[in-house]
Scaffold this motif. Structure first.
Motif: not given
Length: 356
Positions: A97-100, A107-110, A339-344
């Motif tokens: 949760a913290w890293l995402s 503004g990047v993916a996990l 999943p890339r629906g939003a950053p994180g």
């Protein structure tokens, strides 16, 4: 500093029995974790070992005590958490949760945050899972998976050599071109496991997971690997970075089965991937029958594997009758998109688990 951490227990019914060496399960219990920090949010899941009768309300209280007073926006948040000796699976949910949230704030993916400058994969190839008890049902499941485009099937085994042989023979006949992996889940007795693997080898197996229990001496497991005609993958033995160091030093595995939950989080899982890659040992990422949240975390971790990516054991959504959010689907070609629906994390859970 501002920010917040929210933790909620959940119990999800299964759509079908999950049958493996340690029993038959009908539900999945765990925790969902939400971190809000830097104007962004992130999610993680704590998935206790499925065969344990976990009191998730008590587990949520334990997790809450672990994070009490920790500032979510502190750069050394994970170090502070580690100073409190968080159990691996609780640490996984909190760290994910913290890293995402951290990735979302940038503004990047996990996966991109974990890869640290390298280019993570967009899709992860996956295997299908066979848990059916009878040879006929197991063969039918394997044939159906191959018809859906799966190249690799993973077969759950038990402490019954005759049943294993009958099921694997039927699966090989039904799926002659498939890669077959066997997962003993520590159920085989070290006294006969090697003879059993030799008998099974004629079915052209990819590898066998944890053919003898993880409590056996590592030198014994290494000797088993040297004598085995089939590649040996270690699952329960690979509990984190320190255990991996010992496995690699003993040359005890051809493959490491990496579960983000057991590793203690996506950051520690990524550290294990790097170590194994440096040693020339394959890593296959699998899940612990997690919800859509934990599955998404595993996909981000798997996306950082060295190329070509192996078929990973991630698609478990068919076992869930209910979920915490939109489960990433298996797409044509037996792949799952990161999943890339939003950053994180790339997806959000439904609101109801948090309200509960």
């Amino acid at each position: 500093m501002v920010g917040s951490i929210e933790i909620a227990p959940f119990v999800l019914p299964l759509a079908q029995e999950y049958r493996w060496a340690k029993g038959v399960q009908t539900e999945r219990r765990g925790l969902i974790v939400r971190v809000e920090a830097w104007g962004a949010e992130g999610f993680g899941e704590c998935a206790p070992a499925i065969h344990l009768d976990t009191d998730v309300t008590a587990l949520a209280s334990e997790a809450g005590a672990l994070v009490a007073g920790l500032p979510p926006e502190a750069d050394d948040f994970l170090s502070r958490l580690d100073a409190r000796s968080a159990p691996d699976r609780l640490r996984c949910g909190i760290a994910a949760a913290w890293l995402s949230a951290r990735a979302a704030s940038k503004g990047v993916a996990l996966a991109a945050l974990l890869a640290d400058g390298a280019a993570p994969a967009d899709v992860v190839p996956v295997n299908g899972l066979v848990t059916e008890k009878t040879p006929e049902h197991a063969a039918a499941r394997a044939a159906a998976l191959v018809a859906e485009g799966y190249r690799t099937v993973k077969v759950k085994c038990w402490a019954d050599p005759a049943a294993d042989l009958a099921r694997v023979a039927a699966i090989r006949e039904a799926a002659p071109a498939a890669h077959i992996r066997l997962d003993a889940n520590e159920a085989w007795d070290a006294a006969w496991a090697l003879d059993h693997v030799r008998a099974l080898a004629r079915f052209d197996l990819d590898y066998v997971e944890q053919p003898i229990p993880s409590h056996r001496p590592l030198a014994e497991i290494a000797a088993f690997r040297r004598a085995s005609p089939v590649r040996v993958a270690l699952d329960e033995s690979a509990t984190g970075p320190e255990s991996l160091d010992a496995i690699l030093a003993a040359d005890a595995a051809d493959v490491i089965i990496l579960k983000t939950q057991r590793a203690g989080g996506p950051d520690l899982a990524r550290r294990m991937i790097r170590k194994a890659a440096d040693a020339g040992v394959q890593v296959t990422v699998t899940v612990s029958l997690e919800s859509a949240i934990g599955t998404a975390v595993a996909l981000h971790v798997a996306a950082t594997l060295p190329t070509p990516l192996p078929d990973c054991g991630i698609p478990m959504g068919r076992f869930l009758a209910a979920d915490l959010g939109p489960m990433p689907p298996v797409e044509p070609g037996a792949v799952m998109a990161v999943p890339r629906g939003a950053p994180g994390l790339g997806l959000r859970p439904d609101a109801w688990p948090l309200r509960r």
